[in-house]
Enzyme design. Structure first.
Site, PDB file in Angstrom:
ATOM      1  CG  ASP A 114      97.842  41.052   2.480  1.00  0.00           C
ATOM      2  OD1 ASP A 114      97.284  40.195   2.836  1.00  0.00           O
ATOM      3  OD2 ASP A 114      97.551  42.164   2.890  1.00  0.00           O
ATOM      4  CG  ASN A 118      98.054  52.995   6.975  1.00  0.00           C
ATOM      5  OD1 ASN A 118      97.047  52.212   6.520  1.00  0.00           O
ATOM      6  ND2 ASN A 118      99.407  52.827   6.984  1.00  0.00           N
ATOM      7  CG  HIS A 166      97.159  49.381   4.809  1.00  0.00           C
ATOM      8  ND1 HIS A 166      98.145  48.996   5.737  1.00  0.00           N
ATOM      9  CD2 HIS A 166      95.962  48.629   5.208  1.00  0.00           C
ATOM     10  CE1 HIS A 166      97.347  47.947   6.539  1.00  0.00           C
ATOM     11  NE2 HIS A 166      96.279  48.072   6.060  1.00  0.00           N
ATOM     12  CD  GLU A 188     101.461  50.124   4.848  1.00  0.00           C
ATOM     13  OE1 GLU A 188     100.437  50.789   5.192  1.00  0.00           O
ATOM     14  OE2 GLU A 188     101.645  49.108   5.711  1.00  0.00           O
TER      15      GLU A 188
HETATM   16  C1  F6R Z   1      94.680  41.890   5.242  1.00  0.00           C
HETATM   17  C2  F6R Z   1      95.228  43.343   4.514  1.00  0.00           C
HETATM   18  C3  F6R Z   1      95.066  44.517   5.410  1.00  0.00           C
HETATM   19  C4  F6R Z   1      93.626  44.438   6.108  1.00  0.00           C
HETATM   20  C5  F6R Z   1      93.637  46.028   6.807  1.00  0.00           C
HETATM   21  C6  F6R Z   1      92.350  45.904   7.879  1.00  0.00           C
HETATM   22  O1  F6R Z   1      94.940  40.807   4.348  1.00  0.00           O
HETATM   23  O2  F6R Z   1      95.729  43.226   3.655  1.00  0.00           O
HETATM   24  O3  F6R Z   1      94.721  45.561   4.314  1.00  0.00           O
HETATM   25  O4  F6R Z   1      92.573  44.411   5.449  1.00  0.00           O
HETATM   26  O5  F6R Z   1      94.542  46.123   7.634  1.00  0.00           O
HETATM   27  O6  F6R Z   1      92.602  44.999   9.091  1.00  0.00           O
HETATM   28  P1  F6R Z   1      91.585  44.638   9.975  1.00  0.00           P
HETATM   29  O7  F6R Z   1      90.411  44.228   9.450  1.00  0.00           O
HETATM   30  O8  F6R Z   1      92.400  43.647  10.970  1.00  0.00           O
HETATM   31  O9  F6R Z   1      91.330  46.085  10.563  1.00  0.00           O
END
Ligand code: F6R
Length: 256
Positions: A75, A148, A150, A155
Site C-alpha cells: 500500500d 480493527n 484490516h 478496512e
Molecule cells: C502497512 C499496512 C497495515 C499495517 C497494520 C499494522 O503497510 O498495510 O495494514 O500492517 O496497520 O500496523 P502496525 O504494525 O503499525 O501496528
C-alpha cells in the site's frame, strides 16, 4: 476447518525469529528465480526489517539474496510523494532497501499511474496486480494486522473479491496512523491498497502481530468465522498462511 499455521514466540524474541522466518524463505528460494515479495510497512514490520538487516550484515547468503528480490509494496498513501518521510516509498527505502544495499529500482508501489486507469474494484484486476502476475506472482506476502482487523488498507467491509484500488481509510486507521504525523490534519484519508483477492493469490502469506493491542483483532481473525467485517480473517482460508505472533498478541487465543 482452518488450515493456518500459528507460530507463537516470546515478545523479546519476536523480531529476531520473525526476521529469521523471512530470511530462511528468501535463502531457500534464491536459486529458483528472482523472488517476488509483497511488503508491508508499519511499526511491526519496522522492527522485523531492522532484525533482517542485522542478520544480512553477518550472513552473505541473505545479503546476496535480498539484492535479487522484487519488492511489491502492499500500500501507499494517496497524496504523499515518495520523498515524504511518512510515505511508504520512503519507509521501504530507509528501513529495508538502502540499509541492505538493494537498488530502489527493485521496489514497486501502487500509485496513480498503475492503479487509477484500471482500478481493481468489482472483481476486475488492476494494472498493479497485473505487474505482479507478469513477474511470476507473489511468492511470499508479508502482512500486518490493524486493531480493527484490516490487512493492508482493506478496512472492515472490504469484499474478498477486491484487487488493488484506491481506498478510503477508516477513522480508527487514521487515528492509529496519526502518531506518525505532527499534525492530525496531515494524516492522509486515502490510500492505494492491494486487495484481499491480491493477497489470496500469493503463494505463501505470513501475517505478523506483536503486542497486547493486537490480541482482540487476532482473536476475531483466528477464532471467528471468515467474514468481511474482519478482512484479515479471510486469510485463514488461504492454503499456505502463517500467523506469526508474540505471546501478548496471542493472549486471547484459547485452545479449541
Ligand atoms: C502497512 C499496512 C497495515 C499495517 C497494520 C499494522 O503497510 O498495510 O495494514 O500492517 O496497520 O500496523 P502496525 O504494525 O503499525 O501496528
Amino acid at each position: 476447518m482452518t488450515r493456518i499455521k500459528l507460530v507463537i514466540v516470546p515478545p523479546e524474541e519476536f523480531g529476531r525469529m520473525a526476521s529469521d522466518y523471512i530470511a530462511n524463505r528468501i535463502i531457500d528460494f534464491h536459486d529458483r528465480r528472482p523472488m517476488n515479495i509483497g511488503t508491508a510497512t508499519g511499526g511491526t514490520m519496522e522492527g522485523i526489517y531492522g532484525s533482517l538487516i542485522e542478520r544480512a550484515r553477518r550472513d552473505d547468503a541473505l545479503a546476496n539474496a535480498l539484492q535479487t528480490v522484487n519488492y511489491f509494496a502492499m500500500d501507499e498513501y494517496v497524496g504523499l510523494d515518495g520523498d515524504h518521510p511518512q510515505s511508504y516509498a520512503y519507509f521501504m527505502r530507509s528501513r529495508l532497501l538502502e540499509p541492505a544495499a538493494v537498488s530502489t529500482s527493485r521496489l514497486q508501489l501502487p500509485n496513480k499511474e498503475n492503479v487509477e486507469p484500471a482500478p481493481g474494484a468489482g472483481g476486475c484486476i488492476s494494472m498493479y496486480d497485473q505487474m505482479m502476475t507478469d513477474c511470476g506472482g507473489i511468492d511470499l506476502q508479508l502482512a500486518g494486522i490493524g486493531t480493527n482487523g484490516h490487512v493492508a488498507f482493506n478496512e472492515p467491509g472490504t469484499s474478498r473479491d477486491s484487487w488493488t484500488r484506491r481506498v478510503l481509510l477508516s477513522e480508527s486507521t487514521i487515528s492509529a496512523n496519526s502518531r506518525y504525523f505532527s499534525d492530525p490534519s496531515e494524516v492522509p484519508r486515502e490510500a492505494y491498497s492491494i486487495g484481499i483477492a491480491t493477497i489470496m493469490r500469493a503463494e505463501r502469506v505470513v501475517l505478523f502481530a506483536s503486542g497486547k493491542n493486537k490480541a482482540s483483532a487476532l482473536e476475531r481473525m483466528i477464532r471467528g468465522r471468515p467474514g468481511d467485517d474482519c478482512p484479515a480473517s479471510v486469510l485463514t482460508l488461504h492454503p499456505n498462511c502463517t500467523v506469526f505472533m508474540d505471546w501478548e498478541a496471542a493472549s486471547k487465543l484459547r485452545p479449541y
